[in-house]
Design a protein around this motif. Structure first.
Motif, PDB file in Angstrom:
ATOM      1  N   THR A  91      -3.680 -11.673 -17.599  1.00  0.00           N
ATOM      2  CA  THR A  91      -2.520 -10.784 -17.590  1.00  0.00           C
ATOM      3  C   THR A  91      -2.910  -9.307 -17.635  1.00  0.00           C
ATOM      4  N   GLN A  92      -3.925  -8.994 -18.428  1.00  0.00           N
ATOM      5  CA  GLN A  92      -4.312  -7.582 -18.576  1.00  0.00           C
ATOM      6  C   GLN A  92      -4.832  -6.971 -17.274  1.00  0.00           C
ATOM      7  N   TYR A  93      -5.168  -7.822 -16.302  1.00  0.00           N
ATOM      8  CA  TYR A  93      -5.678  -7.294 -15.037  1.00  0.00           C
ATOM      9  C   TYR A  93      -4.602  -7.215 -13.944  1.00  0.00           C
ATOM     10  N   ALA A  94      -3.394  -7.683 -14.271  1.00  0.00           N
ATOM     11  CA  ALA A  94      -2.364  -7.786 -13.250  1.00  0.00           C
ATOM     12  C   ALA A  94      -1.970  -6.425 -12.669  1.00  0.00           C
ATOM     13  N   VAL A  95      -1.812  -5.438 -13.552  1.00  0.00           N
ATOM     14  CA  VAL A  95      -1.367  -4.125 -13.067  1.00  0.00           C
ATOM     15  C   VAL A  95      -2.422  -3.511 -12.143  1.00  0.00           C
ATOM     16  N   SER A  96      -3.680  -3.615 -12.534  1.00  0.00           N
ATOM     17  CA  SER A  96      -4.748  -3.083 -11.683  1.00  0.00           C
ATOM     18  C   SER A  96      -4.765  -3.777 -10.326  1.00  0.00           C
ATOM     19  N   THR A  97      -4.661  -5.111 -10.386  1.00  0.00           N
ATOM     20  CA  THR A  97      -4.692  -5.882  -9.140  1.00  0.00           C
ATOM     21  C   THR A  97      -3.542  -5.462  -8.237  1.00  0.00           C
ATOM     22  N   TYR A  98      -2.374  -5.387  -8.850  1.00  0.00           N
ATOM     23  CA  TYR A  98      -1.184  -5.024  -8.090  1.00  0.00           C
ATOM     24  C   TYR A  98      -1.312  -3.635  -7.485  1.00  0.00           C
ATOM     25  N   TYR A  99      -1.813  -2.687  -8.258  1.00  0.00           N
ATOM     26  CA  TYR A  99      -1.871  -1.311  -7.753  1.00  0.00           C
ATOM     27  C   TYR A  99      -3.044  -1.085  -6.802  1.00  0.00           C
ATOM     28  N   ILE A 100      -3.708  -2.162  -6.432  1.00  0.00           N
ATOM     29  CA  ILE A 100      -4.630  -2.106  -5.290  1.00  0.00           C
ATOM     30  C   ILE A 100      -3.979  -2.816  -4.095  1.00  0.00           C
ATOM     31  N   VAL A 101      -3.571  -4.068  -4.329  1.00  0.00           N
ATOM     32  CA  VAL A 101      -3.028  -4.869  -3.229  1.00  0.00           C
ATOM     33  C   VAL A 101      -1.778  -4.221  -2.630  1.00  0.00           C
ATOM     34  N   ALA A 102      -0.824  -3.836  -3.494  1.00  0.00           N
ATOM     35  CA  ALA A 102       0.447  -3.342  -2.976  1.00  0.00           C
ATOM     36  C   ALA A 102       0.295  -2.019  -2.205  1.00  0.00           C
ATOM     37  N   PRO A 103      -0.372  -1.008  -2.761  1.00  0.00           N
ATOM     38  CA  PRO A 103      -0.523   0.225  -1.971  1.00  0.00           C
ATOM     39  C   PRO A 103      -1.346   0.020  -0.698  1.00  0.00           C
ATOM     40  N   ALA A 104      -2.344  -0.868  -0.757  1.00  0.00           N
ATOM     41  CA  ALA A 104      -3.155  -1.105   0.443  1.00  0.00           C
ATOM     42  C   ALA A 104      -2.266  -1.619   1.571  1.00  0.00           C
ATOM     43  N   GLU A 105      -1.491  -2.654   1.276  1.00  0.00           N
ATOM     44  CA  GLU A 105      -0.608  -3.200   2.312  1.00  0.00           C
ATOM     45  C   GLU A 105       0.426  -2.151   2.724  1.00  0.00           C
ATOM     46  N   ALA A 106       0.919  -1.407   1.731  1.00  0.00           N
ATOM     47  CA  ALA A 106       1.928  -0.396   2.035  1.00  0.00           C
ATOM     48  C   ALA A 106       1.369   0.688   2.951  1.00  0.00           C
ATOM     49  N   SER A 107       0.126   1.079   2.720  1.00  0.00           N
ATOM     50  CA  SER A 107      -0.435   2.172   3.528  1.00  0.00           C
ATOM     51  C   SER A 107      -0.443   1.776   4.999  1.00  0.00           C
ATOM     52  N   SER A 108      -0.668   0.505   5.259  1.00  0.00           N
ATOM     53  CA  SER A 108      -0.667   0.020   6.633  1.00  0.00           C
ATOM     54  C   SER A 108       0.764  -0.190   7.143  1.00  0.00           C
ATOM     55  N   ASN A 109       1.610  -0.778   6.307  1.00  0.00           N
ATOM     56  CA  ASN A 109       3.004  -0.998   6.723  1.00  0.00           C
ATOM     57  C   ASN A 109       3.729   0.310   7.029  1.00  0.00           C
ATOM     58  N   LEU A 110       3.384   1.362   6.315  1.00  0.00           N
ATOM     59  CA  LEU A 110       4.097   2.634   6.487  1.00  0.00           C
ATOM     60  C   LEU A 110       3.464   3.545   7.543  1.00  0.00           C
ATOM     61  N   ALA A 111       2.390   3.028   8.178  1.00  0.00           N
ATOM     62  CA  ALA A 111       1.750   3.839   9.226  1.00  0.00           C
ATOM     63  C   ALA A 111       2.699   4.054  10.401  1.00  0.00           C
ATOM     64  N   ARG A 112       3.617   3.091  10.595  1.00  0.00           N
ATOM     65  CA  ARG A 112       4.493   3.169  11.773  1.00  0.00           C
ATOM     66  C   ARG A 112       5.496   4.317  11.690  1.00  0.00           C
ATOM     67  N   PHE A 113       5.671   4.895  10.530  1.00  0.00           N
ATOM     68  CA  PHE A 113       6.626   5.990  10.419  1.00  0.00           C
ATOM     69  C   PHE A 113       5.933   7.291  10.838  1.00  0.00           C
ATOM     70  N   ASP A 114       6.002   7.550  12.129  1.00  0.00           N
ATOM     71  CA  ASP A 114       5.214   8.633  12.701  1.00  0.00           C
ATOM     72  C   ASP A 114       6.020   9.551  13.613  1.00  0.00           C
ATOM     73  N   GLY A 115       7.342   9.314  13.683  1.00  0.00           N
ATOM     74  CA  GLY A 115       8.180  10.195  14.495  1.00  0.00           C
ATOM     75  C   GLY A 115       8.215   9.864  15.974  1.00  0.00           C
ATOM     76  N   VAL A 116       7.598   8.749  16.384  1.00  0.00           N
ATOM     77  CA  VAL A 116       7.581   8.430  17.815  1.00  0.00           C
ATOM     78  C   VAL A 116       8.860   7.709  18.258  1.00  0.00           C
ATOM     79  N   GLN A 117       9.218   6.629  17.555  1.00  0.00           N
ATOM     80  CA  GLN A 117      10.306   5.784  18.052  1.00  0.00           C
ATOM     81  C   GLN A 117      11.641   5.959  17.341  1.00  0.00           C
ATOM     82  N   TYR A 118      11.601   6.350  16.063  1.00  0.00           N
ATOM     83  CA  TYR A 118      12.849   6.398  15.294  1.00  0.00           C
ATOM     84  C   TYR A 118      12.652   7.306  14.091  1.00  0.00           C
ATOM     85  N   GLY A 119      13.752   7.652  13.473  1.00  0.00           N
ATOM     86  CA  GLY A 119      13.688   8.408  12.233  1.00  0.00           C
ATOM     87  C   GLY A 119      13.343   9.875  12.459  1.00  0.00           C
TER      88      GLY A 119
END
Lengths: 116, 478, 478
Positions: free
Chosen positions: C294-322
């Protein structure tokens, strides 16, 4: 366990393992992420990220040499395919209606300058 | 001085698979449609969309891997390759990093009469990117995502290729195999087959590899050969001048017939590969692999050998015929209908292929049905037309899509083989050309040629030449 | 008669069935409530008043006429969907998320979009580009996050049902802090198609409701296999309302010793312990279990989640929408300016952290390491569930904190997810239900976790507890 063969693409990730974070690294990571930081932001983010990174370094305590990685919580889920059957594409209007800039049927982007 | 150098080449071929739909969504893969008309939230990478793998693309990939003697990974996963480019809708490409679909393959080729084994390092499946166009003089680019998400197979060799010609031969052999598998159009003009190369040079006998230069933008096998030759020469002259070769990417400029440095950004690429969390892993069962292996078609090399054996063709002819699957199929269709296989082979490899070259088309688009070619050959055999006339008739067949008989009939090209009629025409010619007859009898043998020409002229070339010769000789001997 | 907005979905269903109330009356009542309150609460980022003109005709639908508030990261066709971010301003998805399609098919009425932390990055709803949502129990406090708008709207009776998404506690923590019910289903139970991804291997959509019965009702509609989501699991969906029995005799409830240690608020601890005693009185067997990693959960999460997020959010670049930054000098400049001005501070922080964890040289130390520890955390639960049917913990270590209190200290904000994160890493289902109040009258939540695909046990335990206590019937004074 399923055995598999790892094929290296080129030098790169293999070998060196680094830890820690500083302003220089934050700067290069920011460029990789296509985000710019002014001096003040760089200062703040570097400090905050350093504190987060030092917290997550806690993981080094655990011996994981023989532990397989989990990239997916549902490990049993495998071979999810779709059949090669045509589906209706979007209407062109729907494709382009959100575009910040377009010309004809295409999305329009500023010129690409490779040299930096 | 006078050091000799050897070229070391590795090739990376990208092949679009001929599935109905894209690799991760149900949009059509048809070529040449209106920009962005074959897109959906998935291949546009719209927020919230998710990929689902096309089973056929996966099976086609295994098929290609097996035909190229690769080992198939038992557990296949996909990875994200992260980089920013406007033709990449998500700014990452779903590809395969450290566990590609297959690895350790090889392709045996013949180059300059020698056999050579080119090792294939890996073959993996990924999604294609969209297409950027740069309108002339404009300060912007346009993006069409129709191509985004097309299934793309990447076939990477080890640096086993030692000359530009060998690269050309490897690509030709590879293309033939891929066509035999019927998994791709292999059409470089449409971009369904693309090739990049890595080239370096080293002093002969040296083990260590030289500095590697990547060459791109070669859209035919010929340009691959030219570009690599240029690159090898360029690198040798740099070394001779004691200058450094820079590790870089260069673009082939077919207009200038030279490779041009594509000055890349300062930053080194860092693709940050990680397992694609939106796709699950894929297990490839041994039974499936065996099923696909068993269903593999006869490949070009085996077919060449069979053609030599079954049809008594020369290896040269057999190779040409089997270099394209449609051509080989065409030959075999003809062979079923006609006894003299060598004659068929001659006609296909000479006249038909010449027309294919002129028209820049495949055998199917040329439109000469096998039964029509055989019809033509039979008219030669029955002496209704001469071989020379037949060549003209073939061209007419291609133009009009009519069969040989219709053309011969309507143009009045039927050969005159009636001995009595020919006899009369000859008598007539002889009576009008007494001088030539005398010349012949006085030993001027080429007077004979003149007389044959006169007979042909009287018959508009339709007289059967061998009968003309025979009767003429008889009369002159009298 | 009681104001319709005060009722639950199942109560309204009964009234609709007896023709005592119509969907438009419910909507009118809600709109009035929202008009009166939301200026203060700010749960809504968009109210779609036009939905009253398009009452579904499908009276047989399982949720006919029931209003649903949708978190702003779930795509609703042609309705602006922005993830609480400036970078998606104006984005109208051309498609419905699968959950929205299913809700609409069953006659439910999406009434608008709920505020959230930008891209679900946060535990307080303060990182939204629209400004913070307030906790209805104390307007100076945060409602929790990231689904803060959904939870606050349920607590203040501004909607009947709400959808949230949960990557590390984003449904359960705000539910807990607002005194309502929130369920994070098993990973793969509810389709993610149309949920704008934060961390693909952790995200799940789930209900936020006034009581457990409503959560079960909603799950009956949104759960189930979806061919558009490769990670959705093809397991039959039971009728969850059948689990709403008040019988937990023989149920083995695990209490992890690692969850009641320093840092946890005393009032929270005592409420949860009281809940455990109550469940024991109701017939459950309480067993102490251990979740050693349990004591390692936050560390694990704050690696896995931002890593995936950094890739998922790459698409927000002003080309197609938004959002796109205009007047950029070239493409890279447009990317950089668009993203730098479009994303808020927390989004940037996570993108930087995630990119760092994936980049060359750091991947093995962070991302790969975290994936391995994730295996250990998952094994902890596998082992624990050998001895128990479900596990009880506090949902959040504290009750709602003050707005602004943790904004400058991201790490302490991250640590407020300490009890919820493990369920996402392990992919197991978890529910948060009200279990008491602090002396300051702030709600306290109880978390129940179960085995994969065993939401039924969650409902059974949660319903029994809820019906025996009645905390869910308490309303904030507004």
């Amino acid at each position: 366990m399923v055995s598999y063969i790892k094929i290296s693409l080129s030098a790169g990730r293999q070998g060196v393992t680094r830890v820690g974070i500083d302003k220089k690294i934050v700067k290069s990571v920011a460029f990789l992420s296509r985000i710019e930081l002014d001096e003040k932001e760089l200062e703040i983010y570097s400090r905050q990220l350093a504190s987060i990174v030092s917290y997550i370094n806690k993981l080094k305590e655990i011996d994981t040499k023989t532990v397989p990685p989990t990239s997916h919580p549902m490990a049993a889920l495998k071979n999810v395919f779709r059949k090669d059957i045509l589906k209706k594409s979007l209407e062109l209007d729907d494709v382009l209606k959100n575009a910040p800039s377009k010309e004809g049927d295409s999305f329009k982007v500023p010129q690409i300058i490779e040299c930096k | 001085m006078n050091t000799t150098y050897e070229t070391v080449i590795g090739l990376e071929v990208h092949l679009q698979l001929r599935t109905e739909t894209k690799v991760f969504c149900g949009c059509s893969t048809k070529f040449g449609s209106r920009p962005n008309s074959q897109t959906c939230p998935v291949c546009l990478g719209f927020p919230g969309s998710l990929p689902v793998l096309n089973e056929k693309a996966f099976l086609y990939s295994i098929k290609a891997a097996l035909a190229l003697n690769c080992a198939i990974q038992s557990l296949v996963k996909f990875d994200r390759k992260n980089y920013y480019y406007p033709d990449l809708p998500k700014n990452f490409q779903i590809s395969q990093y450290d566990m590609p679909l297959s690895y350790n393959g090889s392709l045996e080729i013949t180059s300059g009469g020698d056999r050579k084994r080119v090792r294939i390092k890996r073959i993996h499946l990924e999604e294609d990117a969209g297409k950027l166009t740069h309108p002339a003089k404009a300060s912007y680019s346009l993006v069409d995502f129709n191509r985004a998400g097309m299934p793309l197979l990447e076939i990477v060799t080890e640096p086993d290729i030692s000359s530009p010609q060998e690269a050309y031969d490897y690509l030709t052999a590879l293309k033939a195999i891929l066509q035999y598998l019927r998994i791709s159009d292999c059409d470089m003009e449409k971009g369904s087959l693309r090739c990049d190369a890595n080239a370096s040079i080293r002093k002969s006998g040296e083990k260590k590899l030289g500095v590697k230069v990547e060459v791109k933008n070669m859209n035919s096998f010929r340009w691959v050969r030219e570009a690599l030759q240029y690159e090898a020469d360029r690198q040798v002259s740099l070394l001779e001048a004691k200058e450094n070769i820079i590790q870089e990417t260069r673009l082939w400029d077919a207009g200038k017939m030279a490779t041009i440095s594509m000055r890349s950004k300062e930053e080194a690429q860092d693709y940050r590969y990680f397992p694609e969390p939106d796709l699950v892993p894929f297990m490839v069962e041994k039974t499936i692999i065996e099923e696909i292996r068993k269903a593999l078609p006869e490949l070009p090399e085996a077919r060449t050998n069979r053609f030599v054996k079954d049809y008594s063709l020369s290896e040269y002819d057999a190779k040409i015929l089997t270099s394209q699957i449609d051509l080989a199929d065409y030959f075999e269709e003809c062979a079923k209908q006609y006894e003299n296989k060598k004659t068929i082979a001659n006609w296909i490899t000479c006249d038909i292929m010449a027309q294919m070259n002129i028209k820049n088309s495949g055998i199917i688009e040329l439109g000469v049905l096998s039964k029509n070619l055989i019809g033509l050959l039979e008219m030669i055999d029955s002496q209704e037309i001469s071989g020379k006339t037949a060549k003209d008739v073939l061209i007419e067949m291609i133009e009009t899509k009519k069969n040989a008989y219709e053309i011969v009939e309507s143009k009045g090209l039927l050969q005159i083989s009636d001995r009595e009629r020919i006899d009369q025409i000859i008598k007539n010619v002889l009576s009008k050309n007494g001088k030539s007859v005398n010349d012949y009898k006085n030993g001027k043998k080429n007077a004979m040629t003149f007389l044959v020409g006169q007979v042909m002229r009287q018959t508009q070339g339709k007289a059967n030449p061998s009968i003309v010769n025979e009767i003429l000789k008889k009369h002159l001997a009298e | 008669m009681q104001e319709p907005y005060l009722l639950t979905a199942h109560e309204l269903q009964a009234k609709i069935g007896k023709d005592e109330i119509s969907p438009s009356k419910i909507l009118e009542s809600l709109f009035k409530r929202i008009g009166d309150l939301d200026k203060r609460i700010k749960a809504f980022v968009r109210l779609n008043e036009e939905c009253i003109l398009k009452i579904p005709e499908n009276k047989k639908g399982k949720l006919y006429g029931i209003p649903v508030l949708v978190k702003d990261n779930i795509c609703v066709k042609d309705e602006e969907t922005t993830c609480g971010s400036k970078i998606l301003k104006g984005f109208k998805p051309p498609y419905d998320a699968t959950v929205i399609k299913r809700l609409k098919d069953e006659g439910a009425i999406p009434i608008g979009k709920a505020n959230m932390d930008e891209f679900a990055f946060g535990s307080s709803c303060e990182t939204s580009c629209y400004g913070p949502t307030k906790n209805p129990w104390d307007l100076e406090r945060i409602p929790g996050g990231s689904s803060g708008g959904s939870a606050a709207a349920i607590a203040s009776d501004e909607t009947i049902l709400a959808l949230g998404s949960d990557t590390g506690g984003s449904i359960r923590q705000p539910a807990s802090l607002c005194g309502v019910v929130g369920l994070k289903p098993t990973y793969g139970r509810v389709s993610r198609y149309g949920l704008i991804a934060f961390a693909s291997s952790l995200d799940q959509i789930g209900p936020i409701t006034k009581d457990v019965q409503d959560a079960a009702l909603m799950m009956n509609t949104i759960a189930g296999y979806d061919e558009m989501d490769s990670t959705s699991v093809d397991i039959a969906v039971p009728d969850y309302t059948r689990s709403l029995t008040k019988d937990i005799k023989g149920l083995r409830i695990g209490v992890p010793k690692e969850y009641f240690i320093e840092g946890i608020d005393k009032e929270v601890e005592s409420s949860v312990k009281k809940a455990v005693f109550l469940l024991k009185d109701l017939g459950a067997t309480i067993v102490e279990i251990s979740l050693p990693h349990t004591q390692y959960a936050v560390s694990t999460y704050y690696i896995v989640a931002p890593a995936e997020a950094s890739s998922n959010l790459a698409r927000f670049d002003g080309v197609q929408y938004g959002f796109r930054f205009e007047n950029a000098s070239d493409l890279i400049d447009m990317y950089i300016k668009t993203r730098s001005k479009g994303f808020g501070n927390e989004a940037k922080r996570r993108i930087l952290l995630g990119t760092y964890c994936l980049s060359t040289g750091y991947y093995d130390a962070y991302y790969l390491k975290a994936q391995k520890v994730r295996t250990k955390i998952k094994e902890d639960f596998d082992n624990a569930f050998k001895n128990c049917d479900c596990i009880i913990t506090p949902t959040s270590p504290t009750a709602a904190f003050k707005i602004g209190e943790k904004m400058d200290d991201p790490l302490s904000m991250y640590l407020s997810d300490i009890f919820t994160i493990s369920a996402n890493l392990a992919g197991i289902p978890a529910i948060s239900i009200p279990c008491g109040f602090t002396k300051g009258n702030l709600p306290i939540g109880l978390q129940i976790l179960a085995k994969p695909f065993d939401e039924e046990t969650l409902f059974r335990a949660a319903y029994t507890f809820e019906q025996s206590t009645g905390f869910h019937r308490e309303n904030p004074k507004l």
